[in-house]
Design a protein around this motif. Structure first.
Motif, short mmCIF file in Angstrom:
data_model
loop_
_atom_site.label_atom_id
_atom_site.label_comp_id
_atom_site.label_asym_id
_atom_site.label_seq_id
_atom_site.Cartn_x
_atom_site.Cartn_y
_atom_site.Cartn_z
N LYS A 96 0.84 -1.21 0.00
CA LYS A 96 0.00 0.00 0.00
C LYS A 96 0.87 1.26 0.00
O LYS A 96 0.53 2.26 -0.60
CB LYS A 96 -0.89 -0.03 1.25
CG LYS A 96 -2.18 0.75 1.10
CD LYS A 96 -2.95 0.82 2.40
CE LYS A 96 -2.54 2.07 3.17
NZ LYS A 96 -3.01 2.13 4.52
N TYR A 97 2.01 1.18 0.67
CA TYR A 97 2.91 2.34 0.70
C TYR A 97 3.83 2.39 -0.52
O TYR A 97 4.76 3.16 -0.57
CB TYR A 97 3.72 2.36 2.00
CG TYR A 97 2.89 2.83 3.18
CD1 TYR A 97 2.31 4.10 3.19
CD2 TYR A 97 2.65 1.99 4.27
CE1 TYR A 97 1.53 4.52 4.25
CE2 TYR A 97 1.87 2.41 5.34
CZ TYR A 97 1.31 3.68 5.32
OH TYR A 97 0.53 4.10 6.36
N GLY A 98 3.58 1.49 -1.48
CA GLY A 98 4.26 1.64 -2.77
C GLY A 98 5.41 0.67 -3.03
O GLY A 98 6.15 0.87 -4.00
N VAL A 99 5.56 -0.37 -2.21
CA VAL A 99 6.64 -1.32 -2.48
C VAL A 99 6.15 -2.33 -3.53
O VAL A 99 5.14 -2.99 -3.33
CB VAL A 99 7.07 -2.09 -1.20
CG1 VAL A 99 8.25 -3.00 -1.50
CG2 VAL A 99 7.40 -1.12 -0.07
N VAL A 119 12.37 -7.50 -3.91
CA VAL A 119 12.42 -6.61 -5.07
C VAL A 119 13.84 -6.78 -5.60
O VAL A 119 14.79 -6.24 -5.04
CB VAL A 119 12.18 -5.13 -4.66
CG1 VAL A 119 12.16 -4.23 -5.90
CG2 VAL A 119 10.88 -4.99 -3.88
N GLN A 120 13.99 -7.59 -6.61
CA GLN A 120 15.30 -8.04 -7.11
C GLN A 120 16.17 -8.42 -5.91
O GLN A 120 15.70 -9.08 -5.00
CB GLN A 120 15.95 -6.95 -7.95
CG GLN A 120 15.16 -6.66 -9.21
CD GLN A 120 15.64 -5.43 -9.91
OE1 GLN A 120 16.15 -4.50 -9.31
NE2 GLN A 120 15.45 -5.41 -11.21
N LYS A 125 16.35 -1.58 0.15
CA LYS A 125 16.44 -0.26 -0.48
C LYS A 125 15.06 0.15 -1.02
O LYS A 125 14.62 1.30 -0.85
CB LYS A 125 17.46 -0.34 -1.62
CG LYS A 125 18.05 0.96 -2.01
CD LYS A 125 19.22 0.69 -2.92
CE LYS A 125 19.67 1.97 -3.58
NZ LYS A 125 20.69 1.72 -4.58
N ALA A 126 14.39 -0.80 -1.67
CA ALA A 126 13.07 -0.50 -2.26
C ALA A 126 12.06 -0.18 -1.16
O ALA A 126 11.28 0.78 -1.29
CB ALA A 126 12.60 -1.69 -3.09
N ILE A 127 12.07 -0.95 -0.08
CA ILE A 127 11.12 -0.69 1.02
C ILE A 127 11.40 0.68 1.63
O ILE A 127 10.51 1.50 1.82
CB ILE A 127 11.24 -1.79 2.12
CG1 ILE A 127 10.75 -3.14 1.59
CG2 ILE A 127 10.47 -1.40 3.37
CD1 ILE A 127 10.95 -4.31 2.56
N LEU A 131 8.89 3.96 1.76
CA LEU A 131 8.42 4.51 3.04
C LEU A 131 8.86 5.97 3.19
O LEU A 131 8.08 6.82 3.65
CB LEU A 131 8.95 3.68 4.22
CG LEU A 131 8.43 2.23 4.30
CD1 LEU A 131 9.03 1.51 5.51
CD2 LEU A 131 6.90 2.18 4.39
N ILE A 132 10.08 6.27 2.78
CA ILE A 132 10.56 7.66 2.90
C ILE A 132 9.70 8.59 2.04
O ILE A 132 9.32 9.68 2.47
CB ILE A 132 12.07 7.76 2.55
CG1 ILE A 132 12.90 7.10 3.65
CG2 ILE A 132 12.50 9.22 2.37
CD1 ILE A 132 14.40 7.04 3.39
N ASP A 133 9.35 8.15 0.84
CA ASP A 133 8.47 8.98 -0.02
C ASP A 133 7.16 9.28 0.70
O ASP A 133 6.67 10.41 0.70
CB ASP A 133 8.16 8.25 -1.34
CG ASP A 133 9.33 8.33 -2.31
OD1 ASP A 133 10.28 9.10 -2.02
OD2 ASP A 133 9.32 7.60 -3.32
N SER A 134 6.57 8.25 1.32
CA SER A 134 5.29 8.45 2.02
C SER A 134 5.47 9.37 3.23
O SER A 134 4.61 10.20 3.52
CB SER A 134 4.72 7.12 2.50
OG SER A 134 4.53 6.26 1.42
N ILE A 135 6.59 9.21 3.92
CA ILE A 135 6.87 10.06 5.10
C ILE A 135 6.97 11.52 4.68
O ILE A 135 6.37 12.41 5.29
CB ILE A 135 8.20 9.61 5.78
CG1 ILE A 135 8.07 8.22 6.40
CG2 ILE A 135 8.71 10.66 6.77
CD1 ILE A 135 7.49 8.14 7.77
#
Ligand SMILES: Cc1cc2nc3c(=O)[nH]c(=O)nc-3n(C[C@H](O)[C@H](O)[C@H](O)COP(=O)(O)OP(=O)(O)OC[C@H]3O[C@@H](n4cnc5c(N)ncnc54)[C@H](O)[C@@H]3O)c2cc1C
Length: 533
Positions: A96-99, A119-120, A125-127, A131-135
């Protein structure tokens, strides 16, 4: 150095997966402030490559069995049940947070089924990035970077008459590294999500800030800590003075690279029939034994026979990093040593992070929920971080959320906050002494690697204990007499965590999981107990 008071509903110390996921979910209940001692992008989370474990339908029982088997009789079944049971929800929440997890699930050592979401080979890094983008987009969350928490503020230190009830946490003192000012942060709920403590050892796969700050702060505040003797070592970290945390992937051994000693003799077969492909802890122990026996500084991983083209094509990152450091893996064996990788123990807590101190929660690698027992099953750590964050928010929502917030509790807190004194520390800054502090850092890390490493003995633990008691006193005198500085804060924490690790190791009069003591080589069913200090 002056001190200012800043308040929020939730204060999260740490911006890895556990802290960030908690912050995002808690921001639905109130405002959140996150402190991170460096940039938010740093921590162990972005370094996680493999993935995050979560069972598929009908696979929960098998996942539990695999976890209990890895934990060597020391897992807390309640925590295993609760955390593994939450894992599918955690994956859904991360999506939901984009991963963008890949549809194909991975299989890792110790798992009896495909259940690794990834994620590969850059899952962490992907997680972290998602999360940082959402924060950053969340108006209810403030991030304070380059701000290092020094200590927790506990009610009975503020008001000495408060010895009748469970201690409660009011906030933290933290040093802003850019302004060199200490601020007082207060909050209704304080969450420690400060990650692991690999830096207690000389060689570690962890990022440079993994100094066990949360474990040390929680212990000083009155929390019990547990099972710190269970530090998982990765067998092959590059041995190089300028690079002490570069892992040489296990896949290289899977492809046929051979471990050799300083004379060029292969040795892994002597220790296990599967030689280089034996379980991680056995390979790490074999390397440690060879290093001690030969008195060499490292052993070597020989991949030359795999061919230049194969190495360049299949291991481009490792090939170029080694070349940068002057090691051509096509023509020479790679010097390697085992490295501290993952701490199974930590602050004793429930799966939702509840600790011995009211209003203080511990999440992620700093925590000891009992999920890992005496050894961690691969990819169960990111799962623990995410599941704990969710369970913690649920607990807070049900206990203190919305209208249910206790008015009496709030007015008591307000009164206590008025009693909090601003931070005080000597203004004396002595750069010569900072050099001594670097030496002491090295001393602690050498001591732990030499005496409390992969293979322990009663005598070595005793020696390490005596030296650490002296070091603790020396560090205290620096901390008390010099102006506060990030190096002193971290040195104080690694010294304490090192000391607590030895106390835990001395309590365990057996070998179990990843703790091996040559004086107590057997695993004793009657000693299947957590070591708690
Ligand atoms: C190389 C490597 C590979 C790994 N691979 C996997 C894998 O494939 N699967 C898996 O499940 N696990 C893996 N792990 C383990 C996993 O990455 C960690 O257990 C997990 O990311 C820890 O997350 P965390 O939220 O507890 O802490 P971290 O991600 O380490 O974050 C700690 C945060 O706390 C902050 N902090 C610390 N002290 C202070 C302080 N005093 N004041 C303010 N802020 C502070 C830091 O700035 C940072 O933001 C791997 C670990 C490493 C090192």
């Amino acid at each position: 150095m002056s001190s200012v008071l800043r308040s929020s509903d939730f204060l999260v110390v740490g911006g890895g997966i556990s802290g960030l996921l908690f912050a995002l979910e808690a921001s639905k209940l109130g405002n959140v402030r996150i402190l991170a001692k460096k940039e938010l992008t740093e921590g162990n989370t972005p370094w996680a490559q493999g993935g995050i474990a979560a069972h598929q339908i009908d696979d929960l029982e098998a996942h539990k069995r695999d976890t209990l088997k890895a934990g060597a009789g020391l897992c807390r079944e309640f925590a295993v049940e609760k955390l593994l049971g939450t894992a599918p929800d955690s994956i859904a929440l991360l999506r939901k947070y984009g991963v963008n997890f890949e549809p194909h699930l991975g299989l890792e050592g110790g798992h009896s089924a495909r259940r690794i979401h990834h994620v590969q080979d850059q899952t962490g890094k992907a997680i972290h990035a998602a999360l940082i983008d959402s924060i950053r987009a969340n108006k209810n969350i403030e991030v304070v970077e380059n701000c290092i928490a020094i200590d927790l503020i506990i009610d009975r230190k503020v008001d000495p008459w408060r010895f009748h009830s469970k201690p409660q946490c009011l906030g933290v003192y933290a040093l802003d590294k850019k302004t060199n000012r200490v601020a007082t942060y207060v909050a209704d709920e304080i969450i420690l999500a400060t990650g692991g403590a690999g830096k207690v050892y000389l060689y570690t796969s962890n990022w440079e800030g993994a100094t066990g700050d949360g474990i040390a702060m929680a212990y000083r505040a009155g929390c019990r800590v547990s099972n710190l003797e269970f530090m998982q070592f990765h067998p092959t970290c590059l041995f190089h003075r300028e690079s002490r945390n570069f892992l040489i992937t296990e896949a290289l051994r899977g492809d046929g690279a051979i471990l050799i000693d300083h004379k060029g003799n292969a040795f892994a077969k002597k220790y296990h029939e599967k030689a280089e492909l034996a379980p991680r802890d056995i390979v790490a122990r074999a390397i440690d034994a060879e290093i001690k026996k030969s008195r060499a500084e490292c052993v070597y991983l020989d991949a030359r026979h795999l061919g230049s083209q194969f190495l360049e094509e299949h291991y481009p990152q490792m090939f170029s990093r080694c070349l940068e450091l002057g090691i051509d893996i096509r023509t020479e064996p790679i010097p390697v040593v085992p490295a501290a990788h993952y701490l199974c123990g930590g602050v004793l807590c429930e799966p939702d992070g509840t600790t011995d101190v009211s209003h203080l929660y511990v999440l992620g690698e700093s925590a000891c929920t009992g999920l890992h027992g005496a050894n961690r099953l691969a990819s169960n750590s990111l799962l623990e971080c995410a599941a704990m964050a969710q369970l913690c928010v649920e607990t807070i929502r049900s206990r203190f959320g919305g209208a249910a917030k206790n008015a009496e509790d709030s007015s008591d807190k307000a009164a206590l906050r008025k009693l909090i004194r601003p931070w005080q520390s000597p203004a004396v800054r002595d750069d010569d002494e900072l050099i001594v502090i670097t030496h002491m850092w090295n001393e602690v890390r050498h001591l732990m690697s030499n005496y409390v490493g992969i293979v322990r003995s009663n005598k070595r633990l005793e020696r390490a204990h005596q030296r650490l008691v002296n070091l603790l006193n020396e560090v205290k005198s620096y901390y008390d007499n010099l102006a506060i500085h990030p190096h002193i804060i971290e040195l104080r924490n690694i010294t304490l965590v090192a000391h607590l690790t030895i106390l835990c190791a001395r309590k365990r009069k057996e070998s179990r999981g990843i703790h091996y003591n040559i004086d107590w080589p057997e695993t004793k069913p009657a000693r299947a107990r957590d070591s708690i200090v």
